[in-house]
Motif scaffolding. Structure first.
Motif, PDB file in Angstrom:
ATOM      1  N   LYS A  68       7.175  -3.044  13.634  1.00 37.47           N
ATOM      2  CA  LYS A  68       5.989  -2.825  12.818  1.00 37.47           C
ATOM      3  C   LYS A  68       4.762  -3.835  13.643  1.00 37.47           C
ATOM      4  O   LYS A  68       3.671  -3.324  14.154  1.00 37.47           O
ATOM      5  N   VAL A 127       0.767  -1.195  -0.168  1.00 36.78           N
ATOM      6  CA  VAL A 127       0.000   0.028  -0.025  1.00 36.78           C
ATOM      7  C   VAL A 127       0.721   1.326   0.069  1.00 36.78           C
ATOM      8  O   VAL A 127       1.989   1.329   0.814  1.00 36.78           O
ATOM      9  N   ALA A 128       0.550   2.413  -0.892  1.00 40.75           N
ATOM     10  CA  ALA A 128       1.412   3.473  -0.820  1.00 40.75           C
ATOM     11  C   ALA A 128       1.244   3.995   0.649  1.00 40.75           C
ATOM     12  O   ALA A 128       0.230   4.225   1.382  1.00 40.75           O
ATOM     13  N   ASP A 129       2.410   4.483   1.379  1.00 44.84           N
ATOM     14  CA  ASP A 129       2.138   5.173   2.450  1.00 44.84           C
ATOM     15  C   ASP A 129       1.720   6.759   2.272  1.00 44.84           C
ATOM     16  O   ASP A 129       1.269   7.311   3.227  1.00 44.84           O
ATOM     17  N   PHE A 180       2.710  -7.843   6.354  1.00 45.66           N
ATOM     18  CA  PHE A 180       4.085  -8.137   5.604  1.00 45.66           C
ATOM     19  C   PHE A 180       4.995  -6.941   5.815  1.00 45.66           C
ATOM     20  O   PHE A 180       4.279  -5.696   5.928  1.00 45.66           O
TER      21      PHE A 180
HETATM   22  O1  C5P Z   1       4.446   0.258   7.498  1.00 48.77           O
HETATM   23  P1  C5P Z   1       4.774  -0.361   6.125  1.00 48.77           P
HETATM   24  O2  C5P Z   1       4.158  -0.026   4.938  1.00 48.77           O
HETATM   25  O3  C5P Z   1       6.027  -1.034   5.963  1.00 48.77           O
HETATM   26  O4  C5P Z   1       3.865  -1.901   6.636  1.00 48.77           O
HETATM   27  C1  C5P Z   1       3.727  -2.840   5.693  1.00 48.77           C
HETATM   28  C2  C5P Z   1       2.389  -3.464   6.214  1.00 48.77           C
HETATM   29  O5  C5P Z   1       1.452  -2.679   6.341  1.00 48.77           O
HETATM   30  C3  C5P Z   1       1.691  -4.330   4.996  1.00 48.77           C
HETATM   31  O6  C5P Z   1       1.117  -5.472   5.559  1.00 48.77           O
HETATM   32  C4  C5P Z   1       1.015  -3.516   4.036  1.00 48.77           C
HETATM   33  O7  C5P Z   1      -0.112  -4.157   3.688  1.00 48.77           O
HETATM   34  C5  C5P Z   1       0.321  -2.614   5.427  1.00 48.77           C
HETATM   35  N1  C5P Z   1      -0.056  -1.314   5.104  1.00 48.77           N
HETATM   36  C6  C5P Z   1      -1.210  -0.929   5.243  1.00 48.77           C
HETATM   37  N2  C5P Z   1      -1.817   0.508   5.006  1.00 48.77           N
HETATM   38  C7  C5P Z   1      -0.692   1.280   4.626  1.00 48.77           C
HETATM   39  C8  C5P Z   1       0.693   1.018   4.429  1.00 48.77           C
HETATM   40  C9  C5P Z   1       0.965  -0.276   4.710  1.00 48.77           C
HETATM   41  O8  C5P Z   1      -2.140  -1.960   5.408  1.00 48.77           O
HETATM   42  N3  C5P Z   1      -1.144   2.551   4.516  1.00 48.77           N
END
Ligand code: C5P
Length: 422
Positions: free
Chosen positions: A356, A295-297, A342
């Motif tokens: 995390k 997912v894009a942060d 993940f």
């Molecule tokens: O913080 P990070 O992006 O590295 O964490 C990865 C995990 O968080 C993955 O399981 C991803 O699907 C999830 N994620 C999410 N929503 C976001 C960013 C990451 O659910 N905005």
């Protein structure tokens, strides 16, 4: 004449089965029967220690061929020496493969018939490890396995469960039916049909699982977007494996080019916000949530009109806004599902993964290296280091389909433990 037998105009498939000295050697007898039943020609090679577990005569009777044990056997050399055996084989299956054999093969030793054959064989090689769980988890074994995979070997299992030594964990050899299915599928699609009807382990029966997969696409303007290199293969493999294990699966997928797995409800989304909305709508109906999507942060503040090149400016600044953290939001739900995330990392994998796990308050996290030669985004194979509050487990580099099955077994085990403690 080697390799030239004909039946109905077609040569029988040649399976060379190598049995090494583990307690699971008895299961190899079932494998010979299965291969024979499906119309393959089978020859068996045994290591000296394998003969302590099962008599060569058993394999001779089942395969209908002499069993090969010695590297330098004058009579056998005349009939079928190691080079001829290697040439004869359409596939080499080593089941069970002990830690010792795996170590020898990874080092390229050639001091007995099997290790010599391994070097001489140009056909596909499948290895089904079988050993005590501590031996399997030992870094030495994991490194040897990674080396074999680098050689091009395909790994089958091992599975998790009760072991002959009384312990529980990964290290059990996969069941003959599962091994047979993989080998026969590789050799012949028609034969695969016959075996695939065999019952599968349905360890997720009755459970609802929500999975996210693929990248998200964040538009900058009506024609451009920001995205990432996630192919969705891991999440799709997890969804397919979960259905196979008996779960009711909903897959929220970002834009990918993969065909949807059978019997999965697929909800297609594009942006992180859309994924968030879809997941939150579904989450409370689920037992387990697995966030495999990349997912894009951050998402750009979208322009209604196409951004124009500014001829008088050498740089352009984009304003990005934080997206909702879907995983953390699901984990924060009261009566929400068991949550698995993940983490893809280029360095300090364990530190970031554990951070995390606690920061997002999730139940488990599956971490993998990215930006390396093997595994990660868009690769057919991957390795995962899985962490939970008081434990961890390494899942060696292997095909994503098999990796997904092993990950789900681990998740199911943790889910049941956590639920039992509630
Ligand atoms: O913080 P990070 O992006 O590295 O964490 C990865 C995990 O968080 C993955 O399981 C991803 O699907 C999830 N994620 C999410 N929503 C976001 C960013 C990451 O659910 N905005």
């Amino acid at each position: 004449m080697l390799g030239k037998e004909k039946q109905s105009g077609q040569r029988l498939k040649h399976i060379l089965l190598a049995v090494t000295g583990g307690i699971a050697a008895y299961k190899a007898a079932e494998l010979v029967r299965l291969f024979k039943r499906e119309g393959a020609e089978v020859r068996v090679v045994m290591t000296q220690s394998a003969t302590q577990f099962v008599a060569p005569l058993t394999f001779q009777a089942l395969s209908g061929n002499l069993v090969h044990i010695e590297l330098l056997d004058v009579e056998a050399e005349n009939a079928m020496g190691h080079i001829s055996l290697a040439r004869w084989a359409d596939v080499l299956v080593i089941a069970p493969a002990t830690a010792n054999t795996i170590a020898k093969l990874s080092q390229g030793l050639a001091d007995d018939l099997l290790s010599t054959l391994y070097l001489a064989a140009t056909c596909p090689v499948y290895v089904a490890p079988a050993m005590n769980q501590a031996m399997w988890n030992h870094l030495a074994t994991q490194e040897n396995i990674a080396t074999l995979v680098r050689h091009g070997v395909s790994l089958i299992g091992p599975e998790q469960g009760d072991q002959a030594c009384g312990e529980t964990g990964f290290g059990r050899m996969s069941e003959p039916v599962a091994i047979g299915k993989i080998i026969l599928s590789a050799l012949n699609e028609e034969l695969f049909e016959a075996v695939s009807t065999a019952p599968q382990a349905k360890f997720l029966t009755g459970l609802k699982i929500l999975i996210t997969a693929g990248p998200t696409c964040e538009p900058l303007d009506p024609v451009r977007y920001l995205t990432n290199r996630s192919s969705g293969k891991m999440g799709y493999a997890v969804a397919a494996a979960a259905v196979k294990a008996g779960a009711e699966v909903t897959l929220v997928s970002g834009p990918v080019t993969l065909a949807p797995p059978e019997n999965v409800t697929v909800l297609k989304v594009s942006t992180a916000e859309e994924m968030y909305q879809a997941v939150l709508r579904e989450a409370l109906k689920q037992d387990i949530y697995i966030g495999a999507a990349a997912v894009a942060d951050y998402s750009p503040v979208q322009s209604i009109h196409k951004l124009k090149k500014q001829n008088d400016q050498d740089s352009l600044t984009l304003v990005l806004q934080k997206t909702p953290d879907i995983l953390a939001s699901v984990a924060a739900l009261e009566h929400g599902p068991f949550t698995v995330g993940f983490a893809a990392e280029t360095h300090d994998l364990e530190t970031y993964a554990r951070d995390k796990l606690t920061r997002k308050k999730i139940d488990m996290i599956a971490a993998n290296w990215v930006g390396r030669e093997q595994g990660g985004f868009d690769s057919e194979q991957n390795a995962l280091q899985v962490f939970w509050s008081d434990g961890e487990q390494l899942l060696a580099m292997m095909d994503k389909t098999l990796l997904a099955e092993q990950l789900l077994e681990l998740i199911a085990q943790r889910f049941k433990t956590v639920r039992a403690g509630r």
